[in-house]
Design a protein around this motif. Structure first.
Motif, short mmCIF file in Angstrom:
data_model
loop_
_atom_site.label_atom_id
_atom_site.label_comp_id
_atom_site.label_asym_id
_atom_site.label_seq_id
_atom_site.Cartn_x
_atom_site.Cartn_y
_atom_site.Cartn_z
N GLN A 1 0.65 -1.33 -0.04
CA GLN A 1 -0.10 0.10 -0.03
C GLN A 1 0.88 1.08 -0.14
O GLN A 1 0.49 2.33 -0.71
CB GLN A 1 -0.95 0.14 1.16
CG GLN A 1 -2.17 -1.02 1.18
CD GLN A 1 -3.14 -0.68 2.11
OE1 GLN A 1 -3.37 -1.63 3.00
NE2 GLN A 1 -3.68 0.29 2.51
N TYR B 1 0.72 3.97 -2.96
CA TYR B 1 0.67 5.54 -2.53
C TYR B 1 1.74 6.39 -3.23
O TYR B 1 1.51 7.46 -3.64
CB TYR B 1 0.53 5.78 -1.26
CG TYR B 1 0.06 7.17 -0.86
CD1 TYR B 1 -1.44 7.39 -0.77
CD2 TYR B 1 0.74 8.29 -0.48
CE1 TYR B 1 -2.13 8.50 -0.57
CE2 TYR B 1 0.38 9.38 -0.08
CZ TYR B 1 -1.11 9.59 -0.13
OH TYR B 1 -1.51 10.91 0.14
N GLU C 1 -0.88 15.76 0.47
CA GLU C 1 -0.58 14.42 -0.19
C GLU C 1 0.72 14.26 -0.47
O GLU C 1 1.38 13.09 -0.49
CB GLU C 1 -1.47 14.30 -1.77
CG GLU C 1 -3.03 14.26 -1.43
CD GLU C 1 -3.53 14.44 -2.69
OE1 GLU C 1 -4.86 13.97 -2.73
OE2 GLU C 1 -2.92 14.75 -3.76
N ALA D 1 3.19 11.12 0.77
CA ALA D 1 3.82 10.38 0.10
C ALA D 1 5.51 10.31 0.17
O ALA D 1 6.03 9.24 0.04
CB ALA D 1 3.78 10.78 -1.48
#
Length: 396
Positions: A302, A306, A371, A375
């Motif tokens: 995951q 991402y 975001e 990340a």
């Protein structure tokens, strides 16, 4: 009302009835057992004062004495009750709900006391008043108690907590070490990268704190960041690396709700340790991890997905990745980024335009910034995991 004291040794000055106080009941039951009463008498008195049926079980969940002829509980349930990781409400093997109470003191385990039904706090307090009497009876009888030998070393206890397997004997050993598993501590890990490996092992042995060591790495538990910082400071001093702070790096995970959750806490600590070493940070805790608290539970796949979604177009461009980190950290100050990366201001502007075009967004927009920060943290965590999996331990 006839009490067990009257039944065994004549009239009593204190008589426990339905309105009895737990302290009064405890004195009566203890005195009665010392005078010759047995656990069956204790259970009958509890029925009178609580109005509920009682069952005394062995450490394996097998009935030793009951007031209703009922069954016990599965051995695993009894084990968890004694370890403090199950209860107070459990299911009996004959399909009833009961309130379970561990009857133990230190290393002496008499078994589990069941109150059939989900009693209120007063009922639980009255049942608790029987613990001392039941322990005395078990020790005297010699057939209802298990003396748990102190066979667990501090390293054994830490290893068990790391794996999440907390048996009654581990619980007892942890208590003797000052570890309160009713309010579980956090898992912690420390790593030594200096050259004095023997001094490191000696320092751990003299730490007066439960530790499991494997070469350069040591695991323990801590109640807070201050404890972890103190341990790290002592190890730096004892290894002679006091001036080289990065030779001892420490990290800790979250505080779990139950002892079995310590396995997750240790995993978090190990991932944070890898990240701390990668970033050159001497100490990193779950509480101070920021967005890492969201990322730590996620599986590697995951995290990779991402990162690919938000950084994929520039991930293989190290100059753009470095510029993005600096641009976000400096909140779009071209001058600050220029000084940090030793670039001309025009070069910074050119790189930022490339980043915007490739990512399809302005990194400084609030949603995009959040975001991208996440990340980049995920990317750092993946890199730290890679470094940790390679390992650099040497025999001591």
């Amino acid at each position: 009302m006839t009490t067990i004291v009257e039944a065994r040794s004549g009239p009593s000055r204190e008589r426990a009835g339905p309105d009895a106080e737990p302290a009064v009941l405890e004195r009566e039951l203890t005195g009665a057992v010392l005078a010759g009463a047995v656990r069956a008498d204790v259970l009958r008195t509890l029925v009178r004062v609580t109005g509920l049926q009682m069952r005394m079980l062995s450490a394996e969940g097998v009935p030793l004495a009951t007031t209703d002829g009922g069954s016990g509980v599965a051995a695993t349930v009894a084990d968890e009750v004694l370890a403090g990781v199950a209860g107070p409400v459990v299911d009996t093997l004959d399909g009833l709900r009961a309130t379970a109470l561990a009857v133990r003191a230190g290393t002496t385990v008499a078994g589990v006391l069941l109150t059939v039904g989900t009693g209120d706090p007063r009922t639980r307090a009255l049942a608790g008043a029987a613990v001392t009497a039941l322990l005395i009876d078990a020790v005297r009888a010699g057939d209802g108690s298990d003396e748990v030998p102190p066979r667990h070393t501090p390293a054994d206890v830490v290893a068990a907590l790391r794996s999440g397997t907390v048996s009654p004997s581990v619980w007892a050993a942890a208590t003797e070490l000052g570890i309160d598993l009713r309010r579980p501590p956090a898992g912690a890990v420390l790593h030594y990268s200096g050259s004095r490996l023997r001094a490191w092992s000696t320092a751990l042995a003299w730490l007066e704190h439960p530790v499991q060591q494997e070469a350069r790495t040591a695991w323990t538990v801590v109640t807070g960041e201050a404890v972890l910082a103190r341990l790290r400071s002592r190890l730096r001093l004892m290894t002679g690396d006091e001036s080289a702070g990065d030779h001892v790096v420490a990290a800790s995970g979250s505080h779990p709700d139950s002892p079995t959750g310590l396995a997750r806490s240790f995993t978090e600590a190990e991932r944070l340790l890898g990240l701390a070493r990668a970033r050159g940070v001497p100490l990193l805790t779950f509480g101070g991890g920021g967005v890492l608290q969201v990322l730590l539970p996620l599986p590697r796949a995951q995290l990779q997905a991402y990162v690919e979604t938000h950084l994929g177009p520039i991930q293989e461009r190290p100059e753009l990745m470095a510029t993005l980190r600096a641009w976000l950290a400096e909140r779009g100050s071209r001058q600050s980024v220029s000084e940090q990366l030793h670039l001309h201001r025009n070069s910074v502007g050119y790189r930022v335009r490339q980043i915007k075009n490739l990512l399809g967004t302005d990194p400084l927009l609030p949603a995009a910034s959040a975001e991208l920060h996440l990340a980049l943290a995920a990317l750092d965590l993946l890199a730290a995991d890679d470094e940790r999996s390679r390992g650099d331990d040497e025999p001591v």
